[in-house]
Scaffold this motif. Sequence first.
Motif, PDB file in Angstrom:
ATOM      1  N   THR A  30       0.835  -1.212   0.000  1.00 55.22           N
ATOM      2  CA  THR A  30       0.000   0.000   0.000  1.00 55.22           C
ATOM      3  C   THR A  30       0.866   1.255   0.000  1.00 55.22           C
ATOM      4  O   THR A  30       0.592   2.223  -0.739  1.00 55.22           O
ATOM      5  CB  THR A  30      -0.916  -0.006   1.225  1.00 55.22           C
ATOM      6  OG1 THR A  30      -1.711  -1.204   1.223  1.00 55.22           O
ATOM      7  CG2 THR A  30      -1.841   1.201   1.218  1.00 55.22           C
ATOM      8  N   GLY A  31       1.933   1.273   0.809  1.00 53.09           N
ATOM      9  CA  GLY A  31       2.824   2.431   0.825  1.00 53.09           C
ATOM     10  C   GLY A  31       3.521   2.647  -0.493  1.00 53.09           C
ATOM     11  O   GLY A  31       3.655   3.802  -0.965  1.00 53.09           O
ATOM     12  N   LEU A  32       3.975   1.564  -1.141  1.00 53.00           N
ATOM     13  CA  LEU A  32       4.633   1.711  -2.440  1.00 53.00           C
ATOM     14  C   LEU A  32       3.667   2.212  -3.505  1.00 53.00           C
ATOM     15  O   LEU A  32       4.047   3.037  -4.358  1.00 53.00           O
ATOM     16  CB  LEU A  32       5.239   0.365  -2.859  1.00 53.00           C
ATOM     17  CG  LEU A  32       6.420  -0.136  -2.015  1.00 53.00           C
ATOM     18  CD1 LEU A  32       6.862  -1.511  -2.488  1.00 53.00           C
ATOM     19  CD2 LEU A  32       7.575   0.854  -2.064  1.00 53.00           C
ATOM     20  N   LEU A  33       2.433   1.743  -3.488  1.00 54.21           N
ATOM     21  CA  LEU A  33       1.447   2.227  -4.461  1.00 54.21           C
ATOM     22  C   LEU A  33       1.143   3.700  -4.245  1.00 54.21           C
ATOM     23  O   LEU A  33       1.021   4.468  -5.218  1.00 54.21           O
ATOM     24  CB  LEU A  33       0.175   1.390  -4.360  1.00 54.21           C
ATOM     25  CG  LEU A  33       0.277  -0.075  -4.819  1.00 54.21           C
ATOM     26  CD1 LEU A  33      -1.046  -0.801  -4.595  1.00 54.21           C
ATOM     27  CD2 LEU A  33       0.669  -0.141  -6.292  1.00 54.21           C
ATOM     28  N   LEU A  34       0.998   4.109  -2.988  1.00 57.27           N
ATOM     29  CA  LEU A  34       0.748   5.524  -2.724  1.00 57.27           C
ATOM     30  C   LEU A  34       1.949   6.376  -3.129  1.00 57.27           C
ATOM     31  O   LEU A  34       1.786   7.488  -3.667  1.00 57.27           O
ATOM     32  CB  LEU A  34       0.424   5.728  -1.246  1.00 57.27           C
ATOM     33  CG  LEU A  34      -0.912   5.150  -0.766  1.00 57.27           C
ATOM     34  CD1 LEU A  34      -1.066   5.351   0.730  1.00 57.27           C
ATOM     35  CD2 LEU A  34      -2.079   5.803  -1.511  1.00 57.27           C
TER      36      LEU A  34
END
Length: 303
Positions: A30-34
């Motif tokens: 989720t952090g990498l996508l954001l």
Amino acid sequence: MRARIPADVERPDRVAFGMTWRQLVTLTITGLLLYAAWTSVATVVPPLVFLLVAVPIAGAAFFVAVGRRDGISLDLWLLNAIRHRHAPHQLVPVNGPITPAPAWVATTHGPGDRLPLPAPLRLPARGITGDGLIDLGPDGTTGLVSASTVAFGLRTSAEQNGLVAAFARWLHSLDGPAQIHVRAQRVDLTYLADRLLAEAPGLPDPSLEAAARSHAAFLKDLAARRELLHRQVTVAVRSTRSPGHTIHQATETVRALSGCEVAARTLGPEDTSAVLADALKPSTHGALVVRTQVADFDESEPL
């Protein structure tokens, strides 16, 4: 000596920050996508606007990663809910493919005014062998052992330690999956009380007749004032080896449980079939009727 056993022996290991690998992977992705979304729109979207959109997404991902419901993690719970939503809900026991309805049968409950066909019911059990084992196909065989209960709270500390040690020895001797199933069922004593009243006049002594009538009145009063339960304990042992190994496991289970003062026996084909039938179609309102012979009635038998 006492050994403390965790309530959840299959709890996944905590890797970092009190989280499991799956939780860390979920939050990392989720952090990498954001971060990828921010790098692609940083030149056209103000940081405050992106923050207002990213915070709910990050909060939802964190809630899904660390939340729990019904004893499982929330991500697995959502995945099971999606699978249940798309899985067929009408299953029928068939050996071959299901024949569709004739073309002249029209409904309005399915896509294209056609009622969806039920799916085949695939049970893990393929049958019961002559030795009373449940044939699971590629998953091996399962043997059932019927066990009694033990009044653990009425024993002294030394006796309790002995029972726990004997039970621990059985657990350590297991080399395959095992399951303990406990089922409580209401007991109906009216049949036994009626038998006592019917046979009381034929007793050879008036004192015995009076005792039989008094005991029948006691049973009826007990059934009226208390809700009596009969606990049926079944131990299932499974082995992916030969059926002979499963029989050996069931026999060893009976021998090991006897050290815990548990009366156990392996179930034959008829008893195994009855146990499976009760498990697939449990009785919610029926009561267990005690049909014991009056002469063989044992008041010490646990109900």
